[in-house]
Design a protein around this motif. Structure first.
Motif, mmCIF file in Angstrom:
data_model
loop_
_atom_site.group_PDB
_atom_site.id
_atom_site.type_symbol
_atom_site.label_atom_id
_atom_site.label_comp_id
_atom_site.label_asym_id
_atom_site.label_seq_id
_atom_site.Cartn_x
_atom_site.Cartn_y
_atom_site.Cartn_z
ATOM 1 N N ASP A 29 0.787 -1.263 0.055
ATOM 2 C CA ASP A 29 -0.050 -0.009 -0.035
ATOM 3 C C ASP A 29 0.918 1.076 0.011
ATOM 4 O OD1 ASP A 29 -2.255 -1.821 0.404
ATOM 5 O OD2 ASP A 29 -2.333 -1.377 2.598
ATOM 6 N N ALA A 30 0.584 2.344 -0.763
ATOM 7 C CA ALA A 30 1.439 3.379 -1.035
ATOM 8 C C ALA A 30 1.642 4.164 0.310
ATOM 9 C CB ALA A 30 0.971 4.346 -2.110
ATOM 10 N N THR A 31 0.420 4.139 1.129
ATOM 11 C CA THR A 31 0.214 4.732 2.416
ATOM 12 C C THR A 31 -0.619 3.755 3.329
ATOM 13 O OG1 THR A 31 -1.512 6.136 1.754
ATOM 14 C CG2 THR A 31 0.366 6.928 1.739
ATOM 15 N N PHE A 32 -0.792 3.985 4.691
ATOM 16 C CA PHE A 32 -1.269 3.248 5.543
ATOM 17 C C PHE A 32 -2.859 3.095 5.071
ATOM 18 C CE2 PHE A 32 -4.428 3.062 9.417
ATOM 19 C CZ PHE A 32 -3.803 1.925 9.648
ATOM 20 N N GLU A 36 -8.677 2.020 11.594
ATOM 21 C CA GLU A 36 -8.180 2.723 12.447
ATOM 22 C C GLU A 36 -7.995 2.261 13.763
ATOM 23 O OE1 GLU A 36 -7.210 6.145 12.253
ATOM 24 O OE2 GLU A 36 -7.540 5.628 10.334
ATOM 25 N N GLU A 37 -8.765 1.102 14.109
ATOM 26 C CA GLU A 37 -8.484 0.442 15.266
ATOM 27 C C GLU A 37 -7.182 -0.475 15.383
ATOM 28 O OE1 GLU A 37 -12.809 1.200 14.625
ATOM 29 O OE2 GLU A 37 -11.167 -0.002 13.251
ATOM 30 N N TRP A 38 -6.674 -0.840 14.212
ATOM 31 C CA TRP A 38 -5.458 -1.618 14.199
ATOM 32 C C TRP A 38 -4.441 -0.337 14.444
ATOM 33 C CZ3 TRP A 38 -0.939 -0.939 11.593
ATOM 34 C CH2 TRP A 38 -0.208 -1.912 11.405
ATOM 35 N N TYR A 39 -4.585 0.740 13.850
ATOM 36 C CA TYR A 39 -3.418 1.879 14.113
ATOM 37 C C TYR A 39 -3.560 2.411 15.354
ATOM 38 C CZ TYR A 39 -0.632 5.895 12.547
ATOM 39 O OH TYR A 39 0.266 6.790 12.536
ATOM 40 N N ALA A 49 4.470 6.335 11.081
ATOM 41 C CA ALA A 49 3.700 7.388 10.381
ATOM 42 C C ALA A 49 2.757 6.502 9.244
ATOM 43 C CB ALA A 49 4.826 8.341 9.532
ATOM 44 N N ARG A 50 1.921 7.434 8.942
ATOM 45 C CA ARG A 50 0.636 6.961 7.880
ATOM 46 C C ARG A 50 1.456 7.101 6.392
ATOM 47 N NH1 ARG A 50 -4.547 6.566 9.948
ATOM 48 N NH2 ARG A 50 -4.839 7.307 11.957
ATOM 49 N N GLU A 51 2.195 8.076 6.301
ATOM 50 C CA GLU A 51 2.649 8.322 4.891
ATOM 51 C C GLU A 51 3.905 7.957 4.491
ATOM 52 O OE1 GLU A 51 1.949 10.733 7.598
ATOM 53 O OE2 GLU A 51 -0.154 11.057 7.079
ATOM 54 N N VAL A 70 2.941 -4.208 7.794
ATOM 55 C CA VAL A 70 4.304 -3.599 8.531
ATOM 56 C C VAL A 70 4.486 -2.436 7.700
ATOM 57 C CG1 VAL A 70 6.611 -4.001 9.294
ATOM 58 C CG2 VAL A 70 4.868 -5.973 9.246
ATOM 59 N N SER A 71 4.904 -1.421 8.329
ATOM 60 C CA SER A 71 5.385 -0.073 7.616
ATOM 61 C C SER A 71 6.834 -0.310 7.181
ATOM 62 C CB SER A 71 5.360 1.187 8.906
ATOM 63 O OG SER A 71 6.392 0.552 9.848
ATOM 64 N N GLU A 72 7.133 0.428 6.275
ATOM 65 C CA GLU A 72 8.493 0.508 5.561
ATOM 66 C C GLU A 72 9.455 0.494 6.655
ATOM 67 O OE1 GLU A 72 9.361 1.617 1.342
ATOM 68 O OE2 GLU A 72 10.514 3.287 2.248
ATOM 69 N N GLN A 73 9.373 1.644 7.472
ATOM 70 C CA GLN A 73 10.480 2.035 8.259
ATOM 71 C C GLN A 73 10.665 0.986 9.370
ATOM 72 O OE1 GLN A 73 8.001 5.360 10.528
ATOM 73 N NE2 GLN A 73 8.485 4.414 12.228
ATOM 74 N N ASN A 74 9.768 0.045 9.526
ATOM 75 C CA ASN A 74 10.264 -1.245 10.349
ATOM 76 C C ASN A 74 10.626 -2.447 9.582
ATOM 77 O OD1 ASN A 74 9.528 -0.032 12.849
ATOM 78 N ND2 ASN A 74 7.454 -0.039 12.581
ATOM 79 N N LEU A 75 10.713 -2.435 8.381
ATOM 80 C CA LEU A 75 11.513 -3.598 7.536
ATOM 81 C C LEU A 75 13.071 -3.158 7.385
ATOM 82 C CD1 LEU A 75 8.412 -4.302 5.316
ATOM 83 C CD2 LEU A 75 9.154 -5.372 7.210
ATOM 84 N N VAL A 76 13.635 -4.458 7.343
ATOM 85 C CA VAL A 76 14.929 -4.450 6.621
ATOM 86 C C VAL A 76 14.855 -5.630 5.603
ATOM 87 C CG1 VAL A 76 16.183 -3.230 8.471
ATOM 88 C CG2 VAL A 76 15.928 -5.838 8.438
#
Length: 108
Positions: A29-32, A36-39, A49-51, A70-76
């Motif tokens: 997904d390009a953004t979140f 809302e419950e999950w977030y 961040a959602r963006e 998973v957000s991109e910032q939390n992946l390697v």
């Protein structure tokens, strides 16, 4: 700032930056785009961040197989060269090769 380009690709094996699991990306997904419950359930001090791109993973840890978002910032990138054993992999992907899984397309 909106980050529109995904860093990781479908079929790529990745690891979570903080938690002990890894998985294969099957959608981005390009953004979140979750509920809302999950977030809201994510503790504020580690809420991403959602963006930014969010990835759908066929995930595994030492005990279980599951789907993860998973957000991109939390992946390697996973550099182990080891395949993932998630039981749903054959429905979407071909055989593990060169550190990734090729998409499986219907032949009809």
């Amino acid at each position: 700032m909106l980050k529109s380009q995904a860093k990781y690709a479908i079929g790529q094996v990745v690891r979570h930056r903080l938690f002990p699991f890894r998985g294969v990306i099957f959608d981005v997904d390009a953004t979140f785009s979750n509920s809302e419950e999950w977030y809201a359930a994510i503790p504020e001090e580690v809420r991403p961040a959602r963006e930014q791109p969010f990835y759908h993973l066929l995930a595994e840890n030492e005990e279980d197989y599951y789907l993860a978002y998973v957000s991109e910032q939390n992946l390697v990138a996973d550099t182990s060269g080891e395949p993932v054993d998630h039981p749903d992999l054959p429905e979407l992907f071909g055989e593990f090769e060169n550190g990734r899984y090729p998409l499986q397309f219907p032949l009809n």
